[in-house]
Design a protein around this motif. Structure first.
Motif, mmCIF file in Angstrom:
data_model
loop_
_atom_site.group_PDB
_atom_site.id
_atom_site.type_symbol
_atom_site.label_atom_id
_atom_site.label_comp_id
_atom_site.label_asym_id
_atom_site.label_seq_id
_atom_site.Cartn_x
_atom_site.Cartn_y
_atom_site.Cartn_z
ATOM 1 N N ARG A 80 -28.125 -71.167 -7.491
ATOM 2 C CA ARG A 80 -27.321 -72.370 -7.232
ATOM 3 C C ARG A 80 -27.385 -72.772 -5.767
ATOM 4 O O ARG A 80 -27.224 -71.950 -4.878
ATOM 5 C CB ARG A 80 -25.859 -72.127 -7.577
ATOM 6 C CG ARG A 80 -25.666 -72.001 -9.021
ATOM 7 C CD ARG A 80 -24.367 -72.620 -9.492
ATOM 8 N NE ARG A 80 -24.389 -72.516 -10.930
ATOM 9 C CZ ARG A 80 -24.977 -73.391 -11.729
ATOM 10 N NH1 ARG A 80 -25.519 -74.450 -11.226
ATOM 11 N NH2 ARG A 80 -24.995 -73.219 -13.023
ATOM 12 N N LEU A 81 -27.584 -74.058 -5.548
ATOM 13 C CA LEU A 81 -27.573 -74.587 -4.190
ATOM 14 C C LEU A 81 -26.202 -74.329 -3.579
ATOM 15 O O LEU A 81 -25.183 -74.538 -4.227
ATOM 16 C CB LEU A 81 -27.861 -76.093 -4.217
ATOM 17 C CG LEU A 81 -28.050 -76.760 -2.862
ATOM 18 C CD1 LEU A 81 -29.289 -76.190 -2.167
ATOM 19 C CD2 LEU A 81 -28.213 -78.255 -3.034
ATOM 20 N N GLY A 82 -26.193 -73.849 -2.356
ATOM 21 C CA GLY A 82 -24.939 -73.571 -1.668
ATOM 22 C C GLY A 82 -24.487 -72.132 -1.819
ATOM 23 O O GLY A 82 -23.579 -71.685 -1.131
ATOM 24 N N GLY A 83 -25.105 -71.384 -2.713
ATOM 25 C CA GLY A 83 -24.757 -69.977 -2.895
ATOM 26 C C GLY A 83 -25.671 -69.095 -2.058
ATOM 27 O O GLY A 83 -26.482 -69.563 -1.264
ATOM 28 N N ASP A 84 -25.544 -67.790 -2.247
ATOM 29 C CA ASP A 84 -26.409 -66.821 -1.581
ATOM 30 C C ASP A 84 -27.758 -66.848 -2.288
ATOM 31 O O ASP A 84 -27.900 -66.331 -3.389
ATOM 32 C CB ASP A 84 -25.786 -65.427 -1.659
ATOM 33 C CG ASP A 84 -26.682 -64.359 -1.061
ATOM 34 O OD1 ASP A 84 -27.733 -64.681 -0.485
ATOM 35 O OD2 ASP A 84 -26.320 -63.166 -1.187
ATOM 36 N N MET A 85 -28.734 -67.458 -1.643
ATOM 37 C CA MET A 85 -30.044 -67.652 -2.267
ATOM 38 C C MET A 85 -30.954 -66.436 -2.132
ATOM 39 O O MET A 85 -32.083 -66.462 -2.607
ATOM 40 C CB MET A 85 -30.728 -68.870 -1.640
ATOM 41 C CG MET A 85 -29.967 -70.168 -1.800
ATOM 42 S SD MET A 85 -29.817 -70.665 -3.509
ATOM 43 C CE MET A 85 -31.504 -70.976 -3.873
ATOM 44 N N SER A 86 -30.483 -65.354 -1.538
ATOM 45 C CA SER A 86 -31.354 -64.196 -1.308
ATOM 46 C C SER A 86 -31.843 -63.558 -2.604
ATOM 47 O O SER A 86 -32.857 -62.881 -2.614
ATOM 48 C CB SER A 86 -30.644 -63.150 -0.443
ATOM 49 O OG SER A 86 -29.520 -62.612 -1.124
ATOM 50 N N ARG A 87 -31.135 -63.780 -3.703
ATOM 51 C CA ARG A 87 -31.545 -63.192 -4.988
ATOM 52 C C ARG A 87 -32.070 -64.229 -5.975
ATOM 53 O O ARG A 87 -32.316 -63.917 -7.138
ATOM 54 C CB ARG A 87 -30.368 -62.433 -5.599
ATOM 55 C CG ARG A 87 -29.965 -61.250 -4.709
ATOM 56 C CD ARG A 87 -28.944 -60.348 -5.326
ATOM 57 N NE ARG A 87 -29.473 -59.730 -6.538
ATOM 58 C CZ ARG A 87 -28.715 -59.197 -7.487
ATOM 59 N NH1 ARG A 87 -27.407 -59.217 -7.367
ATOM 60 N NH2 ARG A 87 -29.246 -58.663 -8.552
ATOM 61 N N ALA A 88 -32.252 -65.463 -5.503
ATOM 62 C CA ALA A 88 -32.760 -66.527 -6.389
ATOM 63 C C ALA A 88 -34.073 -66.091 -7.019
ATOM 64 O O ALA A 88 -34.977 -65.618 -6.347
ATOM 65 C CB ALA A 88 -32.943 -67.823 -5.611
ATOM 66 N N GLY A 89 -34.145 -66.229 -8.322
ATOM 67 C CA GLY A 89 -35.324 -65.817 -9.070
ATOM 68 C C GLY A 89 -35.175 -64.477 -9.749
ATOM 69 O O GLY A 89 -36.007 -64.079 -10.557
ATOM 70 N N MET A 90 -34.100 -63.761 -9.443
ATOM 71 C CA MET A 90 -33.883 -62.439 -10.035
ATOM 72 C C MET A 90 -32.898 -62.470 -11.196
ATOM 73 O O MET A 90 -32.680 -61.455 -11.848
ATOM 74 C CB MET A 90 -33.368 -61.461 -8.975
ATOM 75 C CG MET A 90 -34.350 -61.154 -7.897
ATOM 76 S SD MET A 90 -33.713 -59.835 -6.873
ATOM 77 C CE MET A 90 -34.184 -60.388 -5.270
ATOM 78 N N GLY A 91 -32.292 -63.616 -11.446
ATOM 79 C CA GLY A 91 -31.247 -63.683 -12.456
ATOM 80 C C GLY A 91 -31.636 -64.463 -13.686
ATOM 81 O O GLY A 91 -32.753 -64.948 -13.831
ATOM 82 N N GLY A 92 -30.662 -64.578 -14.550
ATOM 83 C CA GLY A 92 -30.830 -65.318 -15.790
ATOM 84 C C GLY A 92 -29.511 -65.963 -16.139
ATOM 85 O O GLY A 92 -28.823 -66.502 -15.286
ATOM 86 N N SER A 93 -29.133 -65.851 -17.391
ATOM 87 C CA SER A 93 -27.858 -66.394 -17.847
ATOM 88 C C SER A 93 -27.082 -65.288 -18.546
ATOM 89 O O SER A 93 -27.547 -64.161 -18.635
ATOM 90 C CB SER A 93 -28.108 -67.547 -18.830
ATOM 91 O OG SER A 93 -28.580 -67.049 -20.069
ATOM 92 N N GLU A 94 -25.915 -65.649 -19.052
ATOM 93 C CA GLU A 94 -25.114 -64.693 -19.809
ATOM 94 C C GLU A 94 -25.655 -64.498 -21.216
ATOM 95 O O GLU A 94 -25.236 -63.581 -21.922
ATOM 96 C CB GLU A 94 -23.662 -65.165 -19.871
ATOM 97 C CG GLU A 94 -22.987 -65.203 -18.517
ATOM 98 C CD GLU A 94 -21.589 -65.798 -18.576
ATOM 99 O OE1 GLU A 94 -21.154 -66.237 -19.642
ATOM 100 O OE2 GLU A 94 -20.933 -65.813 -17.514
ATOM 101 N N LEU A 95 -26.575 -65.356 -21.632
ATOM 102 C CA LEU A 95 -27.177 -65.247 -22.962
ATOM 103 C C LEU A 95 -28.220 -64.126 -22.967
ATOM 104 O O LEU A 95 -28.759 -63.772 -21.914
ATOM 105 C CB LEU A 95 -27.812 -66.582 -23.349
ATOM 106 C CG LEU A 95 -26.848 -67.771 -23.424
ATOM 107 C CD1 LEU A 95 -27.609 -69.067 -23.668
ATOM 108 C CD2 LEU A 95 -25.800 -67.543 -24.495
#
Length: 181
Positions: A80-95
């Motif tokens: 998310r823009l404005g969040g801690d982008m250091s882990r961007a690309g490592m996540g998914g969703s709750e599904l």
């Protein structure tokens, strides 16, 4: 680009699914329209449209963009823009992660595929749009759709740096993702 969808529809006797309309802001500004191929990848399309319908993709950045290859987005957990982008690309969703739905279609320019880890059954929310053909991905990543309008916008997305394509500074963002008929 409609050739891919039309050829698949004619060969398989299927119709195009709903689509996505993505508003992008940053170095790229405009709308990208994607036809989703629910008969090709029904579980993946259902998950993408569920997340989009809940607004989960709104405000998510293009965190990995490699010149001559693809632009990746969709990390609703860390991207998310404005969040801690250091882990961007490592996540998914709750599904839950999805089982692979590989096909015989080619990864050509404008094709939308699901990102995953080394495990073929690990796709969740992240997806990528091809700048150019990448046939080495054929049969190894799930194809979920194809850009039908706005490839000029995709082409303008801010590129990342180095081999990983990680975007430095302020990345381009999907401000609004809407499911269309």
């Amino acid at each position: 680009m409609l050739k891919l969808a039309a050829a698949f529809s004619l060969m398989a006797g299927t119709a195009l699914a709903s689509g996505l309309e993505i508003q992008i802001e940053g170095e790229a500004n405009g709308t990208v329209k994607i036809d989703l191929l629910e008969d090709l990848a029904p579980k993946h399309v259902a998950q993408i449209t569920a997340l989009a319908g809940e607004g989960k993709y709104d405000g998510v950045v293009f965190h990995r963009v490699i010149e001559g290859f693809m632009a990746q987005t969709g990390d609703v957990q860390f991207g998310r823009l404005g969040g801690d982008m250091s882990r961007a690309g490592m996540g998914g969703s709750e599904l839950p992660d999805l089982p692979a739905e590989f096909s015989e279609l080619n990864f050509d320019r404008g094709v939308v595929g699901m990102a995953r880890s080394q495990n073929p059954n690990s796709a969740n929310s992240q997806f990528f749009i091809m700048f150019k053909p990448g046939h080495f991905l054929n049969g190894q990543y799930t194809i979920v759709g194809e850009v039908t309008e706005g490839m000029d916008v995709v082409d303008a997305i801010k590129r990342g740096a180095g081999n990983s394509g990680s975007v430095v500074g302020k990345p381009d963002v999907m401000t609004k993702v809407t499911v269309t008929d």
